[in-house]
Design a protein around this motif. Structure first.
Motif, PDB file in Angstrom:
ATOM      1  N   LEU A 670       0.837  -1.198   0.000  1.00  0.00           N
ATOM      2  CA  LEU A 670       0.000   0.000   0.000  1.00  0.00           C
ATOM      3  C   LEU A 670       0.876   1.254   0.000  1.00  0.00           C
ATOM      4  O   LEU A 670       0.623   2.204  -0.736  1.00  0.00           O
ATOM      5  CB  LEU A 670      -0.928  -0.021   1.220  1.00  0.00           C
ATOM      6  CG  LEU A 670      -1.875   1.167   1.372  1.00  0.00           C
ATOM      7  CD1 LEU A 670      -2.810   1.278   0.178  1.00  0.00           C
ATOM      8  CD2 LEU A 670      -2.687   1.040   2.669  1.00  0.00           C
ATOM      9  N   THR A 671       1.908   1.219   0.817  1.00  0.00           N
ATOM     10  CA  THR A 671       2.831   2.357   0.877  1.00  0.00           C
ATOM     11  C   THR A 671       3.418   2.642  -0.506  1.00  0.00           C
ATOM     12  O   THR A 671       3.485   3.794  -0.952  1.00  0.00           O
ATOM     13  CB  THR A 671       3.970   2.053   1.866  1.00  0.00           C
ATOM     14  OG1 THR A 671       3.393   1.690   3.118  1.00  0.00           O
ATOM     15  CG2 THR A 671       4.872   3.268   2.042  1.00  0.00           C
ATOM     16  N   LEU A 672       3.844   1.588  -1.197  1.00  0.00           N
ATOM     17  CA  LEU A 672       4.455   1.763  -2.517  1.00  0.00           C
ATOM     18  C   LEU A 672       3.454   2.288  -3.536  1.00  0.00           C
ATOM     19  O   LEU A 672       3.771   3.189  -4.323  1.00  0.00           O
ATOM     20  CB  LEU A 672       5.015   0.426  -3.014  1.00  0.00           C
ATOM     21  CG  LEU A 672       6.337  -0.013  -2.384  1.00  0.00           C
ATOM     22  CD1 LEU A 672       6.781  -1.348  -2.981  1.00  0.00           C
ATOM     23  CD2 LEU A 672       7.406   1.049  -2.606  1.00  0.00           C
ATOM     24  N   VAL A 673       2.271   1.747  -3.523  1.00  0.00           N
ATOM     25  CA  VAL A 673       1.273   2.185  -4.504  1.00  0.00           C
ATOM     26  C   VAL A 673       0.869   3.635  -4.220  1.00  0.00           C
ATOM     27  O   VAL A 673       0.654   4.423  -5.135  1.00  0.00           O
ATOM     28  CB  VAL A 673       0.060   1.232  -4.488  1.00  0.00           C
ATOM     29  CG1 VAL A 673      -1.079   1.800  -5.325  1.00  0.00           C
ATOM     30  CG2 VAL A 673       0.477  -0.130  -5.019  1.00  0.00           C
ATOM     31  N   ARG A 674       0.803   3.972  -2.946  1.00  0.00           N
ATOM     32  CA  ARG A 674       0.517   5.375  -2.609  1.00  0.00           C
ATOM     33  C   ARG A 674       1.616   6.292  -3.124  1.00  0.00           C
ATOM     34  O   ARG A 674       1.362   7.341  -3.687  1.00  0.00           O
ATOM     35  CB  ARG A 674       0.418   5.528  -1.089  1.00  0.00           C
ATOM     36  CG  ARG A 674      -0.900   5.067  -0.547  1.00  0.00           C
ATOM     37  CD  ARG A 674      -1.267   5.873   0.696  1.00  0.00           C
ATOM     38  NE  ARG A 674      -2.626   5.530   1.069  1.00  0.00           N
ATOM     39  CZ  ARG A 674      -2.941   4.799   2.144  1.00  0.00           C
ATOM     40  NH1 ARG A 674      -1.998   4.384   2.970  1.00  0.00           N
ATOM     41  NH2 ARG A 674      -4.201   4.522   2.394  1.00  0.00           N
ATOM     42  N   LYS A 675       2.861   5.858  -2.919  1.00  0.00           N
ATOM     43  CA  LYS A 675       3.987   6.687  -3.359  1.00  0.00           C
ATOM     44  C   LYS A 675       3.953   6.850  -4.876  1.00  0.00           C
ATOM     45  O   LYS A 675       4.221   7.934  -5.403  1.00  0.00           O
ATOM     46  CB  LYS A 675       5.311   6.044  -2.921  1.00  0.00           C
ATOM     47  CG  LYS A 675       6.534   6.926  -3.116  1.00  0.00           C
ATOM     48  CD  LYS A 675       6.556   8.087  -2.138  1.00  0.00           C
ATOM     49  CE  LYS A 675       7.743   9.002  -2.386  1.00  0.00           C
ATOM     50  NZ  LYS A 675       7.802  10.100  -1.401  1.00  0.00           N
ATOM     51  N   ALA A 676       3.600   5.777  -5.584  1.00  0.00           N
ATOM     52  CA  ALA A 676       3.531   5.838  -7.040  1.00  0.00           C
ATOM     53  C   ALA A 676       2.474   6.848  -7.473  1.00  0.00           C
ATOM     54  O   ALA A 676       2.691   7.660  -8.377  1.00  0.00           O
ATOM     55  CB  ALA A 676       3.226   4.459  -7.615  1.00  0.00           C
ATOM     56  N   ASN A 677       1.337   6.825  -6.799  1.00  0.00           N
ATOM     57  CA  ASN A 677       0.280   7.778  -7.151  1.00  0.00           C
ATOM     58  C   ASN A 677       0.666   9.205  -6.794  1.00  0.00           C
ATOM     59  O   ASN A 677       0.368  10.152  -7.525  1.00  0.00           O
ATOM     60  CB  ASN A 677      -1.031   7.383  -6.476  1.00  0.00           C
ATOM     61  CG  ASN A 677      -1.752   6.309  -7.268  1.00  0.00           C
ATOM     62  OD1 ASN A 677      -2.389   6.592  -8.273  1.00  0.00           O
ATOM     63  ND2 ASN A 677      -1.605   5.062  -6.834  1.00  0.00           N
ATOM     64  N   TRP A 678       1.373   9.321  -5.669  1.00  0.00           N
ATOM     65  CA  TRP A 678       1.880  10.648  -5.306  1.00  0.00           C
ATOM     66  C   TRP A 678       2.800  11.165  -6.406  1.00  0.00           C
ATOM     67  O   TRP A 678       2.728  12.323  -6.811  1.00  0.00           O
ATOM     68  CB  TRP A 678       2.624  10.548  -3.969  1.00  0.00           C
ATOM     69  CG  TRP A 678       3.434  11.763  -3.653  1.00  0.00           C
ATOM     70  CD1 TRP A 678       2.989  12.900  -3.051  1.00  0.00           C
ATOM     71  CD2 TRP A 678       4.822  11.981  -3.964  1.00  0.00           C
ATOM     72  NE1 TRP A 678       4.016  13.813  -2.958  1.00  0.00           N
ATOM     73  CE2 TRP A 678       5.149  13.268  -3.508  1.00  0.00           C
ATOM     74  CE3 TRP A 678       5.819  11.210  -4.572  1.00  0.00           C
ATOM     75  CZ2 TRP A 678       6.437  13.816  -3.644  1.00  0.00           C
ATOM     76  CZ3 TRP A 678       7.092  11.745  -4.713  1.00  0.00           C
ATOM     77  CH2 TRP A 678       7.390  13.025  -4.252  1.00  0.00           C
TER      78      TRP A 678
END
Length: 827
Positions: A670-678
């Motif tokens: 989740l952290t990684l996918v959030r960072k990608a969207n950021w």
RNA sequence: GCGGCGGUGGUGGAACGGUAGACACGACGGCCUCAAAAGCCGUUGGGCGCAAGCCCGUGCGGGUUCGAAUCCCGCCCGCCGUACCA
């Protein structure tokens, strides 16, 4: 983690070959599909001299990022390339070596073509042009003839700037501090007959329409200054003894009653005549001769003490009938206004200095509110203060200065002594050059018919080959006797071709139009085709062209629009001026400094993707920044990290779903996918809105760093984040971006729409609540994202850090910024 | 003179009224290695402190604000353009 090595030397040629083979970046002139928008992205065309330098790399890397971004946002992008191939450097090279300028120029063009391919710039090569090609300059000549027909191109004798070294005339814009822009020689004034474009007819429109375009403020300011519009009045002074009227232009008609003398420029045609027969005749002769031989630099020095000589005559001030003694003085310029001025020493510093030097009366006629007399003891009173009023001005005395000015102009107009008027600093564009390597001016000189244009169907007038390129005060073309001798198209009698060539800025004033319809053999362009693309949506280049090229191009477009050949009023709707890359020592790169960084070795060593990312990452793109080899290596390190992620995560069979968000996210995934969207959100805003290429690249670096931080996260999430990084970095590192994206997803990244950030992924369940006491951070807490103001306030007041700093003092107020911080105000 | 832009760590720079210094370079330390290179992981504005922490910090001086690198006023410095333009 993968220990294979990132090797741009295998990746980059592979994609370049594919783009070349498939003509990927070509766009047709057929109307696009419904709803598709056209975009014209253009970098200033290069002047092909030697090899491309690092500044070119930055320019085209920048334009390419924008072009790719627009394509992936669904626009049909026109992104062409050409060469500004005529000009002095190639000719000077020819003089030195005897090599034909065409040979050296075409050699250089080949270098540029090679470089642009090696750099992987997404160019539509089907529209390539070069200004020295007869198929191009044929239309430069055609446009010249249209200007000629309308009186926009004309010949006149005038005092012109002459460069004794290059043996040619120069446009005003090409004289820098009295020196030749090209060779630095001190420019002389010569009285010569030359060709001009009537750009002054367009002064007002060139000025007003600046408000309609998105250009950097400083470029607009430079153009405004250069056009130099000033409003004022034309006033007629009678010289009774010579039975002649002399007009002056003034921006201060309100000070007319303060005139105590009258000055003419040394070049004024009547000066000698006026002094003839007076006791000052000899002195005037000497003064005028001295002024005319002085360099424009020495004469232009504002600190020089005022000099002059009386003419032995007077003119009459129309407002009060006073006789004003006439002088000749070199602080008055023939080129501006009428070549004569009224001397108002109380309110003009130059006049004040002149009057002081010559013992002339200084009479104040404007006073600030509540002051009887302005202070004119040590300098002129020139400031504009609120509520200032006229004094010592006859029936106009005590009027408000602004109203008084209008009243005086009205009074003059009524009696035929003058009228309101506007003056410009802008002069007509001197376009003829006594040089070889340029576009021939398509006219002939016929003894019977005068100047006769070459008929359209005889274009182009081709540049003949000559043996001697050395300038001898006339164009080297004049020696090509067989070429010069021709027949008059009008009467059939003997005639001689014009031997001057055009300023190369003529060639570059319309090239962006030709790109739209580059292969048209019947016309310079089809207006309907041009209408599809023009104006250029985004123009990108160096600020050194702020006045010359950009002003001339604007003039061309307006003139061509007036001929119904174009339907736009401005060539470049938006302009971006990129900053220079300085040498590692922080100075402008130059051979003499020995701080020149050449792109080729960089590209050989690190690959073009590294070089492109680096030049866009050193700082805001419009700012100058020094080269740093260390930082360049750091960029290579980053791309290597990204490449290794791609290598590690690439499955045997690429899975297109790697580009979409995996389901059921939690923890590190989740952290990684959030960072990608950021990162998607950040890069989109930085590239699309703010032009923050360096911060966009930083965002992708952050995403990659995050991937290294969570090596054990769910591989699907890691693939998504890596594919996202590849998709984003593609704008700046197209080869690496395409490579990784394909290995992960099997898709071509440039055919994918630009990613959209999932809004739900941009907010987490909790956030860090900053707790301040009197504006100082005293604690940081984790708070739920949806918390209300009251809840946040309660959390903050209960925190240890806040309590420790309140320590008994009284809470006056609590400011809550939801999702961010709480500030407790205490006393 | 006039016009435009800028002044933040050792460096390039982030932060566009809300955590100053994102990201990178450099430097220092560690892991890996026989060793190095490469790579990986830390630390890194200044001061005080063993520490928790505290104080000081965005050219200078004022102001507005709960809160200012950011907005306003006045200076200083730098860069770019232009200049006897009446």
């Amino acid at each position: 983690m993968s220990d294979a090595r990132y090797d741009p030397a295998t990746i980059e040629p592979k994609w370049q070959a594919l783009w070349e083979r498939e003509h990927t970046w070509e766009v047709s002139n057929d109307p696009g599909a419904e709803g598709e928008r056209n975009a014209y992205i253009l970098e200033m065309l290069p002047y092909p001299s030697g090899e491309p330098h690092i500044g070119h790399l930055k320019n085209y890397a920048l334009g390419d990022a924008i072009a790719h971004y627009r394509r992936r946002n669904g626009q049909r992008v026109l992104h062409p390339m050409g060469y500004d191939a005529f000009g002095l450097p190639a000719e000077n090279h020819a003089i030195r070596t005897g090599e034909h300028p065409r040979t050296s120029t075409e050699g250089s063009i080949a270098e540029f073509q090679k470089a642009f391919r090696r750099w992987g710039i997404s160019i539509d090569w089907s529209r390539e042009i070069s200004s020295h090609d007869p198929s191009y300059y044929r239309w430069t000549q055609w446009i010249f003839l249209r200007f000629f027909e309308r009186g926009l191109a004309y010949r006149k004798e005038a005092a012109v700037n002459w460069c004794p070294h290059d043996q040619t005339v120069l446009a005003n814009e090409q004289v820098i501090d009295g020196h030749c822009e090209r060779c630095g020689a001190l420019v002389e004034l010569r009285q010569l007959e030359q060709w001009f474009f009537k750009i002054t007819d367009y002064a007002d429109r060139l000025l007003d329409d600046l408000d309609t375009i998105h250009w950097p403020e400083h470029v607009k300011a430079m153009q405004r200054n250069w056009i130099g519009r000033s409003a004022g009045a034309q006033v007629r002074f009678r010289c009774e003894s010579a039975q002649t009227d002399y007009e002056v232009f003034t921006t201060r008609p309100d000070t007319l009653f303060g005139a105590t003398f009258f000055v003419m420029a040394p070049e004024h045609p009547d000066v000698i005549k006026l002094a003839a027969g007076t006791e000052h005749e000899q002195a005037v002769h000497e003064y005028v001769n001295r002024s005319l031989t002085e360099s424009s630099e020495a004469r232009g020095d504002a600190d020089k003490p005022k000099t002059g000589v009386p003419l032995g005559r007077t003119v009459t001030n129309p407002v009060n009938g006073e006789p004003l003694p006439m002088y000749v003085a070199d602080y008055v310029l023939m080129e501006y206004g009428t070549g004569a001025v009224m001397g108002v020493p109380a309110h003009d510093q130059r006049d004040w200095e002149f009057a002081t030097a010559f013992g002339l009366p200084i009479r104040p006629v404007v006073a600030p509110a509540d002051v009887d007399d302005p202070d004119i003891e040590t300098q002129a009173f020139t400031a504009h203060t609120p509520d200032e009023r006229l004094i010592n001005s006859g029936q106009f005395s005590d009027m408000d200065a602004v109203a008084g000015r209008d009243a005086i102009v009205a009074w003059l107009t009524e009696r035929g002594f003058g009228h309101g008027s506007v003056n410009y600093r802008l002069r007509d564009w001197l376009l003829s050059r006594q040089r070889y390597w340029g576009c021939p001016i398509p006219v002939v000189h016929c003894e019977g018919c005068g100047i006769v244009p070459v008929p359209d169907d005889q274009l182009p007038v081709e540049l003949p080959d000559v043996r001697d390129y050395k300038p001898r005060g006339r164009s080297p073309l004049a020696a090509a006797e067989e070429w010069v001798a021709t027949t008059c198209p009008r009467c059939g009698g003997p005639a001689r071709r014009e031997t001057d060539t055009m300023d190369t800025f003529v060639d570059s004033s319309w090239y962006y139009l030709r790109y739209c319809d580059a292969r048209n053999e019947r016309a310079p362009w089809d207006p309907a085709v041009v209408a599809q693309w023009m104006p250029v949506d985004q123009y990108i280049g160096g600020v050194e062209h702020a006045i010359l090229h950009l002003l001339y191009s604007r003039f061309f477009v307006k003139a061509l629009a007036d001929m119904d050949l174009l339907s736009v009023q401005e060539p470049f709707a938006a302009l971006f001026t990129q900053g220079m890359i300085l040498g590692p020592d922080g100075h402008k790169m130059s051979k003499s400094r020995g701080n020149v960084i050449s792109p080729q070795p960089i590209v050989d060593r690190y690959g073009i993707d590294t070089a492109r990312c680096y030049v866009l990452s050193i700082g805001p793109a419009d700012q100058d920044a020094p080269w740093s080899e260390d930082s360049l290596a750091g960029m290579y390190r980053f791309l290597s990290r990204l490449w290794r992620l791609g290598d590690e995560l690439a499955p045997a069979t690429p899975d297109p779903s790697a580009a979409t968000t995996p389901d059921h996210l939690e923890g590190d995934a989740l952290t990684l996918v959030r960072k990608a969207n950021w990162a998607i959100d950040k890069v989109t805003a930085d590239v699309g809105v703010r032009w923050g290429f360096h911060t966009a690249i930083s965002a992708v670096i952050e995403l990659v760093n995050e991937l290294y931080r969570y090596p054990d996260a769910d591989p699907a999430a890691r693939r998504f984040a890596t594919a996202t990084a590849a998709s984003l970095i593609f704008l700046f590192a197209p080869h690496l971006g395409a490579e990784i994206y394909e290995r992960l997803t099997g898709e071509r990244v440039w055919e994918q729409p630009w990613p959209t950030a999932d809004q739900a992924m941009l907010v987490a369940d909790t956030f860090e609540l900053v707790c301040q006491v009197n504006g100082k951070v005293r604690d940081r807490l984790t708070a739920p994202t949806g918390a209300t103001r009251d809840e946040l306030e309660a959390l903050a007041l209960a925190s240890d850090g806040v309590k420790a700093h309140l320590n008994g003092s009284q809470v006056v107020k609590v400011v809550v910024v939801p999702g961010k911080l709480v500030n407790v105000v205490a006393r």
